[in-house]
Design an enzyme around this catalytic site. Sequence first.
Site, PDB file in Angstrom:
ATOM      1  N   LYS A  52      33.757 -25.755 -46.013  1.00  0.00           N
ATOM      2  CA  LYS A  52      32.622 -26.186 -46.870  1.00  0.00           C
ATOM      3  C   LYS A  52      31.144 -26.079 -45.876  1.00  0.00           C
ATOM      4  O   LYS A  52      30.250 -25.717 -46.442  1.00  0.00           O
ATOM      5  CB  LYS A  52      32.752 -27.664 -47.324  1.00  0.00           C
ATOM      6  CG  LYS A  52      33.696 -27.645 -48.518  1.00  0.00           C
ATOM      7  CD  LYS A  52      34.037 -29.188 -49.016  1.00  0.00           C
ATOM      8  CE  LYS A  52      35.138 -28.949 -49.874  1.00  0.00           C
ATOM      9  NZ  LYS A  52      35.747 -30.191 -50.170  1.00  0.00           N
ATOM     10  N   GLN A  96      35.588 -36.428 -49.045  1.00  0.00           N
ATOM     11  CA  GLN A  96      36.805 -35.555 -48.975  1.00  0.00           C
ATOM     12  C   GLN A  96      37.860 -36.436 -49.342  1.00  0.00           C
ATOM     13  O   GLN A  96      38.313 -37.604 -48.695  1.00  0.00           O
ATOM     14  CB  GLN A  96      36.886 -34.966 -47.660  1.00  0.00           C
ATOM     15  CG  GLN A  96      38.049 -33.701 -47.605  1.00  0.00           C
ATOM     16  CD  GLN A  96      37.752 -32.673 -48.587  1.00  0.00           C
ATOM     17  OE1 GLN A  96      36.891 -32.027 -48.693  1.00  0.00           O
ATOM     18  NE2 GLN A  96      38.817 -32.189 -49.330  1.00  0.00           N
ATOM     19  N   ASP A 119      30.812 -33.179 -56.506  1.00  0.00           N
ATOM     20  CA  ASP A 119      32.201 -32.664 -56.832  1.00  0.00           C
ATOM     21  C   ASP A 119      32.489 -32.907 -58.240  1.00  0.00           C
ATOM     22  O   ASP A 119      33.501 -32.531 -58.801  1.00  0.00           O
ATOM     23  CB  ASP A 119      33.058 -33.768 -56.076  1.00  0.00           C
ATOM     24  CG  ASP A 119      33.693 -33.119 -54.737  1.00  0.00           C
ATOM     25  OD1 ASP A 119      33.959 -31.961 -54.716  1.00  0.00           O
ATOM     26  OD2 ASP A 119      34.307 -33.732 -53.867  1.00  0.00           O
TER      27      ASP A 119
END
Length: 292
Positions: A52, A96, A119
């Site tokens: 990322k 995460q 997200d």
Amino acid sequence: MQIIDGKATAATIKAEIKEEVERLVAQGVRRPHLAAILVGHDGGSETYVKNKVLACEACGFESTLLRFEDTITEEELLAEVNRLNEDETVDGFIVQLPLPAHISEQSVIEAIDYRKDVDGFHPINVGRMAIGLPCYISATPRGIIELLKRYEIPTSGRKCVVLGRSNIVGKPMAQLMMQKEYGDSTVTVCHSRSANLKEECLQADIIIAAIGRPGFVTADMVKPGAVIIDVGTTRVPDATRKNGFRLSGDVDFENVAPLCSAITPVPGGVGPMTICMLMLNTLAAAKHEYYK
Ligand code: NAP
């Protein structure tokens, strides 16, 4: 049979994003800024976060990685989330997953300001997605929709079977494939309790497999000419590889590919698109595209 090349498509999209970012920067706009929180040292998570950060560089974004040991308490982590919520230089951020067992993932997701939730896991974004309002759509399903669109795969009125009903893939995928603006398909969702999964698959024009069982979808489950999207990425031990494993999809690629009209490989299919969609969500956050 056509291979749906997620790696090449993701590279094209990242170049498109970079072009737009440089145009905005030339107009005096600040670079989009994505922050990521990583807790602990899980191998998979380390790799995802590293990729990322690399994708941010490729897109001309600023990125910040905040690392914490897995001894961090839920309270401390929530304080970090709050800090990022209030940091005006951060457009969007992710935590995460998975998190250590002593931390409630749901509490952390719900603590993220939905306007920075790139997200797309916050209930406000999930709910808005479900009723077709502007929002951050979670990256994996959005990436699949984008692949289908860019490969001009007809979905409207087709029968789509989604295998798996998780919150991050199966459920949003089924929602998007059903919605008029996206898949416009007739959707069936199968899971571990489905009694007639093979028969459902045999009827499908499009199968989207997201269960995490290597080689689960076999040739006898696929209608000739079907389109196969393989989301599965399971690490399978492989002594011939330097890192000791290879990534395996949910589809028996070797035997299914000759049957179908189009298929995503693993790796190089859905995976690269996922990170790319996170970048698109971050760009949208920087532009306040969905929320003022
Ligand atoms: P998950 O949370 O473990 O959910 C798996 C789903 O599959 C559940 O709904 C489960 O059913 C169903 N399932 C499991 N075994 C089954 C079986 N034998 N028959 C039918 N259904 C079965 O997994 P996830 O997070 O959705 O991820 C799924 C896969 O996609 C994993 O391999 C993951 O690594 C991969 N993934 C890839 C990306 C990417 O970017 N490429 C992103 C996310 C996930 P129940 O609900 O009944 O338990």
